[in-house]
Scaffold this motif. Structure first.
Motif, PDB file in Angstrom:
ATOM      1  N   TYR A  45      31.530 -12.696 127.050  1.00  0.00           N
ATOM      2  CA  TYR A  45      32.221 -11.429 127.246  1.00  0.00           C
ATOM      3  C   TYR A  45      32.220 -11.172 128.746  1.00  0.00           C
ATOM      4  O   TYR A  45      31.717 -12.006 129.516  1.00  0.00           O
ATOM      5  CB  TYR A  45      31.525 -10.298 126.480  1.00  0.00           C
ATOM      6  CG  TYR A  45      30.183  -9.844 127.019  1.00  0.00           C
ATOM      7  CD1 TYR A  45      29.076 -10.685 126.962  1.00  0.00           C
ATOM      8  CD2 TYR A  45      30.016  -8.583 127.583  1.00  0.00           C
ATOM      9  CE1 TYR A  45      27.839 -10.272 127.455  1.00  0.00           C
ATOM     10  CE2 TYR A  45      28.788  -8.161 128.070  1.00  0.00           C
ATOM     11  CZ  TYR A  45      27.710  -9.009 128.003  1.00  0.00           C
ATOM     12  OH  TYR A  45      26.485  -8.604 128.487  1.00  0.00           O
ATOM     13  N   HIS A  76      36.693  -9.256 126.091  1.00  0.00           N
ATOM     14  CA  HIS A  76      35.693  -8.446 125.393  1.00  0.00           C
ATOM     15  C   HIS A  76      34.732  -7.858 126.422  1.00  0.00           C
ATOM     16  O   HIS A  76      34.248  -8.562 127.303  1.00  0.00           O
ATOM     17  CB  HIS A  76      34.923  -9.308 124.390  1.00  0.00           C
ATOM     18  CG  HIS A  76      35.839 -10.025 123.450  1.00  0.00           C
ATOM     19  ND1 HIS A  76      36.532  -9.377 122.450  1.00  0.00           N
ATOM     20  CD2 HIS A  76      36.228 -11.317 123.396  1.00  0.00           C
ATOM     21  CE1 HIS A  76      37.279 -10.251 121.801  1.00  0.00           C
ATOM     22  NE2 HIS A  76      37.115 -11.443 122.351  1.00  0.00           N
ATOM     23  N   ARG A  80      29.254 -10.452 122.072  1.00  0.00           N
ATOM     24  CA  ARG A  80      29.716 -10.757 120.720  1.00  0.00           C
ATOM     25  C   ARG A  80      28.752 -11.701 120.037  1.00  0.00           C
ATOM     26  O   ARG A  80      27.969 -12.384 120.677  1.00  0.00           O
ATOM     27  CB  ARG A  80      31.112 -11.377 120.781  1.00  0.00           C
ATOM     28  CG  ARG A  80      32.055 -10.322 121.282  1.00  0.00           C
ATOM     29  CD  ARG A  80      33.503 -10.647 121.373  1.00  0.00           C
ATOM     30  NE  ARG A  80      33.980 -11.914 120.968  1.00  0.00           N
ATOM     31  CZ  ARG A  80      34.887 -12.101 119.999  1.00  0.00           C
ATOM     32  NH1 ARG A  80      35.325 -11.072 119.326  1.00  0.00           N
ATOM     33  NH2 ARG A  80      35.332 -13.292 119.725  1.00  0.00           N
ATOM     34  N   ILE A  84      31.639 -15.545 114.763  1.00  0.00           N
ATOM     35  CA  ILE A  84      32.694 -14.548 114.597  1.00  0.00           C
ATOM     36  C   ILE A  84      33.242 -14.700 113.181  1.00  0.00           C
ATOM     37  O   ILE A  84      33.765 -15.765 112.824  1.00  0.00           O
ATOM     38  CB  ILE A  84      33.842 -14.759 115.614  1.00  0.00           C
ATOM     39  CG1 ILE A  84      33.296 -14.904 117.050  1.00  0.00           C
ATOM     40  CG2 ILE A  84      34.855 -13.620 115.509  1.00  0.00           C
ATOM     41  CD1 ILE A  84      32.579 -13.716 117.594  1.00  0.00           C
ATOM     42  N   THR A 116      29.112  -5.815 115.929  1.00  0.00           N
ATOM     43  CA  THR A 116      28.234  -6.974 116.089  1.00  0.00           C
ATOM     44  C   THR A 116      26.833  -6.619 115.613  1.00  0.00           C
ATOM     45  O   THR A 116      26.372  -5.495 115.850  1.00  0.00           O
ATOM     46  CB  THR A 116      28.194  -7.396 117.582  1.00  0.00           C
ATOM     47  OG1 THR A 116      29.513  -7.759 117.986  1.00  0.00           O
ATOM     48  CG2 THR A 116      27.260  -8.572 117.838  1.00  0.00           C
ATOM     49  N   THR A 123      29.647 -11.217 114.580  1.00  0.00           N
ATOM     50  CA  THR A 123      30.634 -10.180 114.901  1.00  0.00           C
ATOM     51  C   THR A 123      31.705 -10.231 113.813  1.00  0.00           C
ATOM     52  O   THR A 123      32.135 -11.319 113.431  1.00  0.00           O
ATOM     53  CB  THR A 123      31.294 -10.431 116.272  1.00  0.00           C
ATOM     54  OG1 THR A 123      30.303 -10.289 117.282  1.00  0.00           O
ATOM     55  CG2 THR A 123      32.424  -9.436 116.555  1.00  0.00           C
ATOM     56  N   GLU A 125      35.535  -9.332 112.517  1.00  0.00           N
ATOM     57  CA  GLU A 125      36.877  -8.990 112.998  1.00  0.00           C
ATOM     58  C   GLU A 125      37.821  -8.989 111.813  1.00  0.00           C
ATOM     59  O   GLU A 125      37.879  -9.967 111.074  1.00  0.00           O
ATOM     60  CB  GLU A 125      37.379 -10.023 114.025  1.00  0.00           C
ATOM     61  CG  GLU A 125      36.788  -9.860 115.389  1.00  0.00           C
ATOM     62  CD  GLU A 125      37.381 -10.847 116.392  1.00  0.00           C
ATOM     63  OE1 GLU A 125      38.165 -11.723 116.000  1.00  0.00           O
ATOM     64  OE2 GLU A 125      37.029 -10.724 117.570  1.00  0.00           O
TER      65      GLU A 125
END
Ligand code: FES
Length: 165
Positions: A45, A76, A80, A84, A116, A123, A125
């Motif tokens: 990030y 980001h 994170r 993901i 997260t 994390t 999404e």
């Protein structure tokens, strides 16, 4: 964020990697995007102290950098997770119960979209169609795709990754 918290973050981030990235682009005009992309590759990030470092060394305003970081979805500003978990919420997946899959993730790991886990392992999404509608509902964990998801199957996938380092 309070000043104290900012100072703690400044101390915790090793800026060596960011400095090495900036070194490569110092004499290059219009280098802001590649610099930010590479810094994100280094840290996962773009940490706030790196924004200030880039501003200082490339002689641009921090506000300009935040403008770029918030405009492009690829960037980001928060750490994170290692894994993901993308839950497809496209039409085909939605119709076949993607909501229940997202709810299962929330119940098991306590994370909803763009959140997260505290241990930085996961994390979540929620994403639009990922092009595998024939296997709806679909999730991805990293680069791995899992289709025909049920609540049970979602629990199995989560168990698998919880046990992994
Ligand atoms: S809608 Fe989920 S893969 Fe297409």
């Amino acid at each position: 964020m309070s000043n104290t918290a900012e100072q703690v973050e400044e101390q915790e981030i090793d800026l060596t990697g960011a400095n090495q990235v900036i070194d490569k682009y110092l004499d290059m005009h219009g280098a802001l995007m590649p610099v930010l992309q590479e810094i994100q590759e280094v840290y996962g990030y773009v940490p706030e102290p790196c924004v200030h470092l880039v501003a200082e060394r490339l002689n641009v305003y921090s506000s300009q950098i935040y403008g770029v970081l918030t405009f492009y979805a690829q960037f980001h500003l928060e750490p994170r997770g290692k894994y993901i978990v993308r839950v497809c919420m496209g039409t085909a997946c939605h119709v076949k119960g993607a909501g229940r899959i997202g709810d299962t993730l929330k119940e098991r790991l306590g994370i909803g979209h763009a959140e997260t886990t505290e241990d930085l392992k996961f994390t979540a999404e929620y994403v639009a169609c990922i092009g595998a509608c024939g296997m709806a509902p679909v999730i991805m964990v990293g680069d791995n795709t899992y289709g025909s998801m049920t609540v049970n199957k979602m629990n199995e996938v989560i168990d698998k990754y919880v046990k992994m380092d």
